[in-house]
Design a protein around this motif. Structure first.
Motif, PDB file in Angstrom:
ATOM      1  N   GLU A   1       0.811  -1.221   0.000  1.00  0.00           N
ATOM      2  CA  GLU A   1       0.000   0.000   0.000  1.00  0.00           C
ATOM      3  C   GLU A   1       0.840   1.265   0.000  1.00  0.00           C
ATOM      4  OE1 GLU A   1      -2.458  -0.580   3.431  1.00  0.00           O
ATOM      5  OE2 GLU A   1      -3.494  -2.262   2.461  1.00  0.00           O
ATOM      6  N   GLN A   2       1.997   1.209   0.651  1.00  0.00           N
ATOM      7  CA  GLN A   2       2.841   2.406   0.728  1.00  0.00           C
ATOM      8  C   GLN A   2       3.848   2.474  -0.421  1.00  0.00           C
ATOM      9  OE1 GLN A   2       2.068   4.829   2.810  1.00  0.00           O
ATOM     10  NE2 GLN A   2       0.406   3.482   3.447  1.00  0.00           N
ATOM     11  N   ASN A   3       3.665   1.599  -1.399  1.00  0.00           N
ATOM     12  CA  ASN A   3       4.545   1.584  -2.577  1.00  0.00           C
ATOM     13  C   ASN A   3       6.021   1.449  -2.231  1.00  0.00           C
ATOM     14  OD1 ASN A   3       2.410   1.894  -4.527  1.00  0.00           O
ATOM     15  ND2 ASN A   3       2.241   4.016  -3.803  1.00  0.00           N
ATOM     16  N   MET A   4       6.311   0.646  -1.204  1.00  0.00           N
ATOM     17  CA  MET A   4       7.714   0.343  -0.920  1.00  0.00           C
ATOM     18  C   MET A   4       8.191  -0.686  -1.961  1.00  0.00           C
ATOM     19  SD  MET A   4       7.501  -0.108   3.196  1.00  0.00           S
ATOM     20  CE  MET A   4       6.764   1.139   4.247  1.00  0.00           C
ATOM     21  N   SER A   5       9.499  -0.887  -2.053  1.00  0.00           N
ATOM     22  CA  SER A   5      10.044  -1.776  -3.074  1.00  0.00           C
ATOM     23  C   SER A   5       9.419  -3.180  -3.051  1.00  0.00           C
ATOM     24  CB  SER A   5      11.554  -1.901  -2.858  1.00  0.00           C
ATOM     25  OG  SER A   5      12.040  -3.002  -3.588  1.00  0.00           O
ATOM     26  N   ASP A   6       8.991  -3.653  -4.243  1.00  0.00           N
ATOM     27  CA  ASP A   6       8.434  -5.008  -4.372  1.00  0.00           C
ATOM     28  C   ASP A   6       9.437  -6.061  -3.913  1.00  0.00           C
ATOM     29  OD1 ASP A   6       6.110  -4.084  -5.391  1.00  0.00           O
ATOM     30  OD2 ASP A   6       6.624  -4.465  -7.491  1.00  0.00           O
ATOM     31  N   ASN A   7      10.714  -5.713  -4.067  1.00  0.00           N
ATOM     32  CA  ASN A   7      11.785  -6.638  -3.670  1.00  0.00           C
ATOM     33  C   ASN A   7      11.652  -7.085  -2.218  1.00  0.00           C
ATOM     34  OD1 ASN A   7      13.352  -7.150  -5.855  1.00  0.00           O
ATOM     35  ND2 ASN A   7      14.685  -5.369  -5.560  1.00  0.00           N
ATOM     36  N   LEU A   8      11.132  -6.177  -1.377  1.00  0.00           N
ATOM     37  CA  LEU A   8      11.006  -6.498   0.051  1.00  0.00           C
ATOM     38  C   LEU A   8      10.151  -7.750   0.254  1.00  0.00           C
ATOM     39  CD1 LEU A   8      10.524  -2.903   1.478  1.00  0.00           C
ATOM     40  CD2 LEU A   8      12.354  -4.486   2.114  1.00  0.00           C
ATOM     41  N   LEU A   9       9.203  -7.948  -0.651  1.00  0.00           N
ATOM     42  CA  LEU A   9       8.304  -9.091  -0.513  1.00  0.00           C
ATOM     43  C   LEU A   9       8.979 -10.387  -0.955  1.00  0.00           C
ATOM     44  CD1 LEU A   9       5.112  -7.329  -1.919  1.00  0.00           C
ATOM     45  CD2 LEU A   9       5.719  -7.712   0.488  1.00  0.00           C
TER      46      LEU A   9
ATOM     47  N   GLN B   1      20.642 -17.983   1.341  1.00  0.00           N
ATOM     48  CA  GLN B   1      19.539 -17.026   1.350  1.00  0.00           C
ATOM     49  C   GLN B   1      19.869 -15.858   0.430  1.00  0.00           C
ATOM     50  OE1 GLN B   1      18.278 -15.775   5.282  1.00  0.00           O
ATOM     51  NE2 GLN B   1      18.358 -17.871   6.027  1.00  0.00           N
ATOM     52  N   PRO B   2      18.838 -15.206  -0.109  1.00  0.00           N
ATOM     53  CA  PRO B   2      19.095 -14.080  -1.006  1.00  0.00           C
ATOM     54  C   PRO B   2      19.661 -12.884  -0.241  1.00  0.00           C
ATOM     55  CG  PRO B   2      16.746 -14.240  -0.541  1.00  0.00           C
ATOM     56  CD  PRO B   2      17.393 -15.437   0.112  1.00  0.00           C
ATOM     57  N   VAL B   3      20.558 -12.164  -0.888  1.00  0.00           N
ATOM     58  CA  VAL B   3      21.119 -10.949  -0.291  1.00  0.00           C
ATOM     59  C   VAL B   3      20.389  -9.754  -0.896  1.00  0.00           C
ATOM     60  CG1 VAL B   3      23.203  -9.605   0.141  1.00  0.00           C
ATOM     61  CG2 VAL B   3      23.355 -12.098  -0.079  1.00  0.00           C
ATOM     62  N   PHE B   4      19.770  -8.961  -0.044  1.00  0.00           N
ATOM     63  CA  PHE B   4      18.970  -7.817  -0.514  1.00  0.00           C
ATOM     64  C   PHE B   4      19.874  -6.797  -1.202  1.00  0.00           C
ATOM     65  CE2 PHE B   4      16.253  -4.001   0.202  1.00  0.00           C
ATOM     66  CZ  PHE B   4      15.098  -4.480  -0.412  1.00  0.00           C
TER      67      PHE B   4
END
Ligand code: DGI
Ligand code: FE
Ligand code: FE
Length: 188
Positions: free
Chosen positions: A67-75, A169-172
């Motif tokens: 909803e706050q348009n934060m980066s999709d990557n976070l998901l 694990q993925p590295v952000f």
């Protein structure tokens, strides 16, 4: 906000262990702020509230990210990342904290980022080295933090990347960018 009021607020939203971690981050951050000349009030607020959203339901954090348009990557990169940006959003919305420097220190406390401010570095490192932490490599970062904050930051970020890679694990992206930023600079 008064320190005692802030502590009361955070105590109500964290289990005891995480509250003790928060007190450890506070103590460490205040001492680093004295040593390196950061604003004590900002350091206090950022340290106390850095894990404000840690125990929110994942579904709630994911909705806020969308909803706050934060980066999709976070998901995509794992639930551990969500509480930092969501925490920054919620302490503004629910507690009225609107100091952007404090909010950024909360927002980037898990990953770091390029061009971190002194306040951001202090919160990142304090979260890593506070007295209750006991993972391998922490003593080296504790020692570095006493003499060179950027060396400590580099070591902390490097250790985190090693840890993530060892668990496949993925590295952000912000984590890698923070690492590259420090490594590529000739001087910190
Ligand atoms: O909230 P804390 O436990 O006090 O500490 P934190 O906010 O630094 O979160 C640590 C967790 O975040 C740990 O499980 C590793 C994870 N993490 C840190 N950087 C990254 C990451 N996870 C992913 N997937 N990618 C990252 O770059
Ligand atoms: Fe955290
Ligand atoms: Fe923390």
């Amino acid at each position: 906000m008064e320190k005692l009021k802030a502590l009361e607020l955070i105590k109500n939203v964290l289990p005891e262990k995480r509250y003790n971690h928060t007190l450890g981050v506070l103590e460490t951050a205040v001492s680093l702020a004295e040593k390196y000349g950061a604003n004590q009030k900002k350091v206090e607020l950022a340290a106390i509230f850095h894990d404000y959203a840690k125990y929110r339901p994942v579904a709630e954090m994911k909705s806020i990210v969308s909803e706050q348009n934060m980066s999709d990557n976070l998901l995509k990169y794992g639930r551990e990342l969500l509480h930092a940006p969501v925490g920054a959003y919620l302490v503004r919305k629910e507690l009225g904290i609107d100091d952007e420097e404090v909010l950024d220190a909360i927002r980037y406390h898990t990953t770091g980022r390029p061009f971190m401010t002194l306040l951001e570095k202090i919160i990142y490192i304090s979260d890593y080295i506070e007295p209750n932490r006991s993972f391998s490599g922490v003593d080296e970062v504790r020692l570095l933090a006493q003499t060179n904050l950027d060396e400590a930051l580099l070591k902390g970020i490097s250790n985190t990347i090693y840890f993530l890679v060892s668990k496949q694990q993925p590295v952000f992206p912000d984590t890698l960018a923070a690492y590259n930023h420090i490594i590529l600079k000739e001087e910190f």
